[in-house]
Every structure is written in C-alpha cells, then in structure tokens.
Design a protein around this motif. Structure first.
Motif, mmCIF file in Angstrom:
data_model
loop_
_atom_site.group_PDB
_atom_site.id
_atom_site.type_symbol
_atom_site.label_atom_id
_atom_site.label_comp_id
_atom_site.label_asym_id
_atom_site.label_seq_id
_atom_site.Cartn_x
_atom_site.Cartn_y
_atom_site.Cartn_z
ATOM 1 N N LEU A 17 0.796 -1.225 0.000
ATOM 2 C CA LEU A 17 0.000 0.000 0.000
ATOM 3 C C LEU A 17 0.829 1.275 0.000
ATOM 4 O O LEU A 17 0.291 2.358 -0.202
ATOM 5 N N SER A 18 2.129 1.144 0.200
ATOM 6 C CA SER A 18 3.018 2.313 0.101
ATOM 7 C C SER A 18 3.694 2.369 -1.267
ATOM 8 O O SER A 18 4.354 3.345 -1.596
ATOM 9 N N GLY A 19 3.545 1.296 -2.049
ATOM 10 C CA GLY A 19 4.188 1.240 -3.359
ATOM 11 C C GLY A 19 5.596 0.667 -3.325
ATOM 12 O O GLY A 19 6.232 0.521 -4.360
ATOM 13 N N ALA A 20 6.098 0.329 -2.126
ATOM 14 C CA ALA A 20 7.453 -0.213 -2.004
ATOM 15 C C ALA A 20 7.530 -1.660 -2.477
ATOM 16 O O ALA A 20 8.577 -2.129 -2.911
ATOM 17 N N LYS A 21 6.432 -2.384 -2.394
ATOM 18 C CA LYS A 21 6.353 -3.789 -2.827
ATOM 19 C C LYS A 21 5.395 -3.837 -4.009
ATOM 20 O O LYS A 21 4.231 -3.437 -3.872
ATOM 21 N N VAL A 22 5.860 -4.313 -5.152
ATOM 22 C CA VAL A 22 5.002 -4.318 -6.342
ATOM 23 C C VAL A 22 4.609 -5.722 -6.787
ATOM 24 O O VAL A 22 3.815 -5.879 -7.708
ATOM 25 N N ILE A 23 5.154 -6.744 -6.130
ATOM 26 C CA ILE A 23 4.775 -8.128 -6.398
ATOM 27 C C ILE A 23 4.292 -8.754 -5.094
ATOM 28 O O ILE A 23 5.026 -8.803 -4.108
ATOM 29 N N GLU A 24 3.051 -9.207 -5.080
ATOM 30 C CA GLU A 24 2.535 -9.966 -3.943
ATOM 31 C C GLU A 24 2.710 -11.438 -4.276
ATOM 32 O O GLU A 24 2.342 -11.881 -5.362
ATOM 33 N N TRP A 92 1.880 -11.746 -8.029
ATOM 34 C CA TRP A 92 0.793 -10.910 -8.532
ATOM 35 C C TRP A 92 1.321 -9.480 -8.654
ATOM 36 O O TRP A 92 1.811 -8.919 -7.687
ATOM 37 N N LYS A 93 1.212 -8.874 -9.829
ATOM 38 C CA LYS A 93 1.766 -7.546 -10.086
ATOM 39 C C LYS A 93 0.783 -6.459 -9.662
ATOM 40 O O LYS A 93 -0.284 -6.295 -10.250
ATOM 41 N N ALA A 94 1.160 -5.703 -8.625
ATOM 42 C CA ALA A 94 0.348 -4.585 -8.138
ATOM 43 C C ALA A 94 0.635 -3.352 -8.990
ATOM 44 O O ALA A 94 1.787 -2.978 -9.174
ATOM 45 N N VAL A 95 -0.423 -2.740 -9.510
ATOM 46 C CA VAL A 95 -0.234 -1.569 -10.370
ATOM 47 C C VAL A 95 -0.860 -0.298 -9.806
ATOM 48 O O VAL A 95 -0.492 0.794 -10.224
ATOM 49 N N SER A 96 -1.804 -0.431 -8.893
ATOM 50 C CA SER A 96 -2.432 0.732 -8.254
ATOM 51 C C SER A 96 -2.755 0.368 -6.811
ATOM 52 O O SER A 96 -3.008 -0.793 -6.505
ATOM 53 N N TYR A 97 -2.768 1.371 -5.955
ATOM 54 C CA TYR A 97 -3.074 1.126 -4.552
ATOM 55 C C TYR A 97 -3.568 2.411 -3.904
ATOM 56 O O TYR A 97 -3.267 3.510 -4.371
#
Length: 108
Positions: A17-24, A92-97
C-alpha cells in the motif's frame, strides 16, 4: 468500490500500500475475475488497510528466479512465504493502490 478482498500479512500489506512492494507472492494464481479490479487489502483481525489493483500474475519456477525479484516482493530466504517453503509460487503484479488513513473493520 472494491470487487473483493485479499488477505496480506504484515509487513507486506503496508509495503504494497506504500508502493514499495510491487509483487505480492501467493501459492495460487490470481483469479481472472480479480485482474484489473480493486480489492480490499485485509490484514490481521480483519482490518481493512486500503485497496490494491493487480494487472496479472506469473509463476516462479525456481528459487533463483524468485530471488532475482527480491526487491519487488521483499520476501527473504528462510521466510514461510519464500519459494522454497511452498509447493508452487506465483507473483501478482500490483499496479495501483490506495492506503486508508485509519484502518477499518471490513463489513461482511
């Protein structure tokens, strides 16, 4: 509005949620109906911390492959979420939060 929810343990939930991690990382593929949809991020005790949108997933086939993306997923060797501790591992690639200012309880 969110389509569903995903449980992410701390500290990874806050990192997503801070954008520091982009793969879950997960032991399953991201379900197709959740690709490109907002999902509530739920942590311990049902706290809703924010929302995340994933663009897709990939399967890791070796520990070396998994470890090469350490700066994207932040899972260290020896951790229970590491490639070597699972039968199969997906990213899983996070692209927005969006991060909530104050965590809330999820209403079922």
């Amino acid at each position: 509005m969110s389509t569903g929810r995903v449980y992410i343990a701390e500290p990874w939930a806050s990192l997503i949620l801070s954008g520091a991690k982009v793969i879950e990382t997960a032991h399953i593929r991201l379900p197709a109906q959740f690709i490109g949809q907002w999902l509530d991020v739920q942590a311990a005790k049902g706290q809703r911390l924010g929302r995340v949108k994933f663009s897709g997933w990939r399967r890791y086939t070796t520990a070396a492959d998994f470890d090469s993306e350490h700066l994207l997923h932040h899972v260290p060797k020896g951790d229970r979420f590491h490639f070597e501790a699972r039968r199969q591992t997906f990213g899983w690639k996070a692209v927005s939060y969006t991060h909530l200012t104050l965590p809330t309880k999820r209403i079922v």
